[in-house]
Design a protein around this motif. Structure first.
Motif, mmCIF file in Angstrom:
data_model
loop_
_atom_site.group_PDB
_atom_site.id
_atom_site.type_symbol
_atom_site.label_atom_id
_atom_site.label_comp_id
_atom_site.label_asym_id
_atom_site.label_seq_id
_atom_site.Cartn_x
_atom_site.Cartn_y
_atom_site.Cartn_z
ATOM 1 N N GLY A 62 0.809 -1.208 0.000
ATOM 2 C CA GLY A 62 0.000 0.000 0.000
ATOM 3 C C GLY A 62 0.837 1.250 0.000
ATOM 4 N N ILE A 63 0.158 2.367 0.207
ATOM 5 C CA ILE A 63 0.788 3.688 0.228
ATOM 6 C C ILE A 63 1.109 4.074 1.668
ATOM 7 C CG2 ILE A 63 0.463 6.142 -0.283
ATOM 8 C CD1 ILE A 63 -1.399 5.258 -2.569
ATOM 9 N N TYR A 64 2.313 4.590 1.857
ATOM 10 C CA TYR A 64 2.766 5.081 3.152
ATOM 11 C C TYR A 64 3.300 6.493 2.962
ATOM 12 C CZ TYR A 64 2.256 0.322 4.743
ATOM 13 O OH TYR A 64 1.725 -0.901 5.064
ATOM 14 N N PHE A 65 3.205 7.301 4.000
ATOM 15 C CA PHE A 65 3.698 8.680 3.962
ATOM 16 C C PHE A 65 4.883 8.807 4.894
ATOM 17 C CE2 PHE A 65 -0.734 8.822 2.803
ATOM 18 C CZ PHE A 65 -0.720 9.652 1.698
ATOM 19 N N TYR A 66 5.848 9.628 4.520
ATOM 20 C CA TYR A 66 6.949 9.933 5.432
ATOM 21 C C TYR A 66 7.074 11.442 5.549
ATOM 22 C CZ TYR A 66 9.727 9.945 1.037
ATOM 23 O OH TYR A 66 10.203 10.156 -0.234
ATOM 24 N N ARG A 67 7.286 11.887 6.793
ATOM 25 C CA ARG A 67 7.282 13.323 7.101
ATOM 26 C C ARG A 67 8.562 13.702 7.834
ATOM 27 N NH1 ARG A 67 2.170 15.972 9.649
ATOM 28 N NH2 ARG A 67 1.756 16.201 7.435
ATOM 29 N N THR A 101 10.416 16.740 9.865
ATOM 30 C CA THR A 101 10.153 17.974 10.610
ATOM 31 C C THR A 101 11.462 18.426 11.266
ATOM 32 O OG1 THR A 101 7.928 17.191 11.117
ATOM 33 C CG2 THR A 101 8.744 19.018 12.429
ATOM 34 N N VAL A 102 11.778 19.714 11.124
ATOM 35 C CA VAL A 102 12.960 20.290 11.763
ATOM 36 C C VAL A 102 12.505 21.481 12.586
ATOM 37 C CG1 VAL A 102 15.229 21.330 11.424
ATOM 38 C CG2 VAL A 102 14.444 19.536 9.866
ATOM 39 N N ASN A 103 12.804 21.440 13.880
ATOM 40 C CA ASN A 103 12.471 22.521 14.825
ATOM 41 C C ASN A 103 10.979 22.876 14.801
ATOM 42 O OD1 ASN A 103 15.101 22.782 15.797
ATOM 43 N ND2 ASN A 103 15.645 24.219 14.185
ATOM 44 N N ASP A 104 10.128 21.931 14.542
ATOM 45 C CA ASP A 104 8.670 22.101 14.557
ATOM 46 C C ASP A 104 8.146 23.150 13.580
ATOM 47 O OD1 ASP A 104 8.200 20.119 16.449
ATOM 48 O OD2 ASP A 104 8.514 21.521 18.111
ATOM 49 N N ASN A 105 8.991 23.670 12.679
ATOM 50 C CA ASN A 105 8.464 24.675 11.751
ATOM 51 C C ASN A 105 8.787 24.374 10.287
ATOM 52 O OD1 ASN A 105 11.145 25.364 11.728
ATOM 53 N ND2 ASN A 105 10.859 27.475 12.363
ATOM 54 N N LEU A 106 9.758 23.545 10.012
ATOM 55 C CA LEU A 106 10.043 23.128 8.640
ATOM 56 C C LEU A 106 9.501 21.711 8.476
ATOM 57 C CD1 LEU A 106 13.720 24.377 8.271
ATOM 58 C CD2 LEU A 106 11.676 25.408 7.286
ATOM 59 N N ILE A 107 8.508 21.558 7.628
ATOM 60 C CA ILE A 107 7.842 20.262 7.478
ATOM 61 C C ILE A 107 7.709 19.938 5.995
ATOM 62 C CG2 ILE A 107 5.719 18.949 7.924
ATOM 63 C CD1 ILE A 107 5.233 20.873 10.290
ATOM 64 N N SER A 108 8.021 18.685 5.661
ATOM 65 C CA SER A 108 7.835 18.216 4.295
ATOM 66 C C SER A 108 7.347 16.769 4.353
ATOM 67 C CB SER A 108 9.153 18.298 3.516
ATOM 68 O OG SER A 108 8.948 17.905 2.171
ATOM 69 N N THR A 109 6.389 16.443 3.484
ATOM 70 C CA THR A 109 5.811 15.099 3.451
ATOM 71 C C THR A 109 5.830 14.566 2.028
ATOM 72 O OG1 THR A 109 4.329 15.708 5.269
ATOM 73 C CG2 THR A 109 3.761 13.728 4.029
ATOM 74 N N ARG A 110 6.142 13.292 1.895
ATOM 75 C CA ARG A 110 6.104 12.598 0.607
ATOM 76 C C ARG A 110 5.459 11.237 0.829
ATOM 77 N NH1 ARG A 110 9.162 14.302 -3.842
ATOM 78 N NH2 ARG A 110 10.427 16.116 -3.422
ATOM 79 N N TYR A 111 5.173 10.552 -0.285
ATOM 80 C CA TYR A 111 4.591 9.230 -0.139
ATOM 81 C C TYR A 111 5.452 8.199 -0.850
ATOM 82 C CZ TYR A 111 2.833 9.348 -4.948
ATOM 83 O OH TYR A 111 2.737 9.396 -6.303
ATOM 84 N N MET A 112 5.268 6.941 -0.444
ATOM 85 C CA MET A 112 5.974 5.822 -1.045
ATOM 86 C C MET A 112 5.034 4.629 -1.121
ATOM 87 S SD MET A 112 8.554 4.956 2.063
ATOM 88 C CE MET A 112 8.020 5.052 3.753
ATOM 89 N N ILE A 113 5.384 3.675 -1.950
ATOM 90 C CA ILE A 113 4.507 2.522 -2.179
ATOM 91 C C ILE A 113 5.268 1.248 -1.861
ATOM 92 C CG2 ILE A 113 3.180 1.246 -3.900
ATOM 93 C CD1 ILE A 113 2.925 3.961 -5.396
ATOM 94 N N LEU A 114 4.666 0.407 -1.027
ATOM 95 C CA LEU A 114 5.206 -0.920 -0.714
ATOM 96 C C LEU A 114 4.438 -1.941 -1.534
ATOM 97 C CD1 LEU A 114 6.806 -3.039 0.909
ATOM 98 C CD2 LEU A 114 5.067 -2.837 2.685
ATOM 99 N N LEU A 115 5.170 -2.746 -2.316
ATOM 100 C CA LEU A 115 4.565 -3.829 -3.093
ATOM 101 C C LEU A 115 5.128 -5.141 -2.594
ATOM 102 C CD1 LEU A 115 4.630 -2.540 -6.778
ATOM 103 C CD2 LEU A 115 2.678 -2.691 -5.242
ATOM 104 N N LYS A 116 4.263 -5.985 -2.057
ATOM 105 C CA LYS A 116 4.707 -7.293 -1.580
ATOM 106 C C LYS A 116 4.266 -8.362 -2.543
ATOM 107 C CE LYS A 116 5.386 -6.670 3.292
ATOM 108 N NZ LYS A 116 5.184 -7.216 4.609
#
Length: 95
Positions: free
Chosen positions: A73-78, A80-95
């Motif tokens: 399925g799809i998973y997100f990774y986030r 965060t630096v010092n609680d104010n710089l935030i970036s999120t992307r997604y990735m896919i796990l195929l089993k």
């Protein structure tokens, strides 16, 4: 030294059984890198410490137990630096 805060796309994507997540931080600070499932439940914390400015990478999953409990399925990774710089992307796990 990195010129900007950046969370890069994981490689490989889709992945099985492991993937690498790279990121840059421009300034030192408390940094977290967490992985969430599609429902927003935290699956794993890959980084949770103060880091100096630089380029870093983390492996996911970071334990065989985590890998066994995950389904395709799809998973997100986030990042965060010092609680104010935030970036999120997604990735896919195929089993």
């Amino acid at each position: 030294m990195p010129e900007k805060f950046e969370l890069m796309q994981n490689y490989p994507n889709p992945f099985n059984p492991k993937t690498t997540i790279k990121f840059n931080i421009k300034e030192s600070g408390f940094t977290t890198l967490k992985v969430y499932n599609i429902l927003g439940k935290e699956i794993s914390t890959l980084v949770n410490s103060k880091l100096n400015a630089g380029t870093y990478e983390a492996q996911f999953p970071n334990s065989p137990t985590t890998n066994n409990l995950m389904s395709s399925g799809i998973y997100f990774y986030r990042l965060t630096v010092n609680d104010n710089l935030i970036s999120t992307r997604y990735m896919i796990l195929l089993k």
